[in-house]
Design a protein around this motif. Structure first.
Motif, short mmCIF file in Angstrom:
data_model
loop_
_atom_site.label_atom_id
_atom_site.label_comp_id
_atom_site.label_asym_id
_atom_site.label_seq_id
_atom_site.Cartn_x
_atom_site.Cartn_y
_atom_site.Cartn_z
N TRP A 18 -25.30 -13.80 -29.23
CA TRP A 18 -24.37 -13.52 -28.14
C TRP A 18 -24.47 -12.05 -27.69
CZ3 TRP A 18 -20.33 -10.02 -28.64
CH2 TRP A 18 -19.50 -9.92 -27.52
N HIS A 21 -27.69 -11.44 -25.86
CA HIS A 21 -27.62 -12.06 -24.54
C HIS A 21 -26.79 -11.20 -23.59
CE1 HIS A 21 -27.39 -15.26 -21.54
NE2 HIS A 21 -26.10 -14.99 -21.46
N ARG A 22 -25.64 -10.74 -24.05
CA ARG A 22 -24.77 -9.94 -23.20
C ARG A 22 -25.43 -8.62 -22.81
NH1 ARG A 22 -18.30 -9.04 -23.96
NH2 ARG A 22 -18.25 -11.12 -23.01
N SER A 25 -28.59 -9.31 -20.63
CA SER A 25 -28.19 -9.76 -19.30
C SER A 25 -27.82 -8.57 -18.43
CB SER A 25 -27.02 -10.74 -19.39
OG SER A 25 -27.44 -11.96 -19.96
N ARG A 87 -34.90 -10.84 -22.33
CA ARG A 87 -33.78 -11.69 -22.73
C ARG A 87 -34.25 -13.09 -23.11
NH1 ARG A 87 -31.37 -15.54 -20.41
NH2 ARG A 87 -32.04 -14.97 -18.30
N PRO A 157 -22.06 -3.34 -21.49
CA PRO A 157 -21.05 -4.37 -21.73
C PRO A 157 -20.36 -4.19 -23.08
CG PRO A 157 -23.22 -5.25 -22.21
CD PRO A 157 -23.43 -3.86 -21.66
N LEU A 159 -19.49 -5.10 -26.64
CA LEU A 159 -20.26 -5.83 -27.65
C LEU A 159 -19.51 -6.04 -28.96
CD1 LEU A 159 -23.84 -4.29 -27.34
CD2 LEU A 159 -22.96 -6.40 -26.33
N ARG A 171 -16.10 -14.95 -24.40
CA ARG A 171 -17.53 -15.19 -24.54
C ARG A 171 -17.95 -16.60 -24.16
NH1 ARG A 171 -14.83 -14.93 -29.15
NH2 ARG A 171 -14.89 -16.78 -30.44
N GLU A 174 -21.07 -17.15 -21.87
CA GLU A 174 -22.31 -16.74 -22.51
C GLU A 174 -22.74 -17.72 -23.60
OE1 GLU A 174 -21.34 -12.08 -21.78
OE2 GLU A 174 -20.14 -13.37 -23.06
#
Length: 183
Positions: A18, A21-22, A25, A87, A157, A159, A171, A174
């Motif tokens: 996660w 990814h965040r 992204s 990613r 972002p 985290l 979340r 995502e």
């Protein structure tokens, strides 16, 4: 869902996916030039930092899965040149790590794992210790990438949202994008 140490590793692997990814992204909004631009950190750019994270993931996952981990030393390092391709590659690696953690038992995380080096054969290490190190490695370099991102026009972002009850909405999208269960 698994409990104990195995449950912890599954949760860490999901949180790791996660967070990657965040953060990646957010990096997708950068041009390839900005992704590769010199920045202050252990590695000289976001591109170099994320590619390093990925190659180390490959090495440890190969070792954990009893594959030829030494091949990482003879293969060219990955060099994903933009946030999107990075990613996608990291997501695939993260899913592999989640699957590995989900296959573990309390006994299997105690087995020994060889981490060969081209110039030496260190003593085997418990699977649990390798996983602990792998997560720490990711957190360490992801933090550096997060700081590097702050020197761009993209806001880094959040985290540090772990998977706590009542925070699923923070979340949800995502996790769906990663095809991971929300709980």
């Amino acid at each position: 869902m698994a409990t104990g140490l195995v449950g912890h590793f599954v949760a860490m692997a999901r949180n790791n996916a996660w967070a990657n990814h965040r953060l990646l992204s957010a990096c997708e909004a950068l041009s390839p030039e900005a992704f590769a631009a010199p920045r202050t950190g252990f590695f000289p750019s976001l591109r170099a930092t994320f590619n390093h994270i990925l190659v180390v993931d490959y090495y440890y996952l190969d070792a954990l899965e009893d594959r030829d981990a030494l091949r990482r030393y003879s293969l060219p390092d990955p060099d994903f040149a933009d946030g999107r391709s990075m990613r996608q590659a990291q997501t695939a690696s993260d899913k592999r790590l989640i699957a590995f953690c989900e296959r573990q038992t309390e006994d299997s995380v105690e087995r020994l794992c060889a981490l060969p080096r081209p110039d030496r054969q260190p003593p085997p290490t418990r699977v649990a210790a390798v996983l602990e190190h792998l997560f720490q490695h990711q957190i360490h370099h992801r933090g550096q990438a997060h700081a590097m991102l702050s020197s761009t026009s993209i806001k880094p972002p959040q985290l540090d949202e772990f998977f706590l009850a009542g925070e699923e909405h923070l979340r949800r999208d995502e996790l769906r994008a990663l095809d991971l269960p929300e709980t």
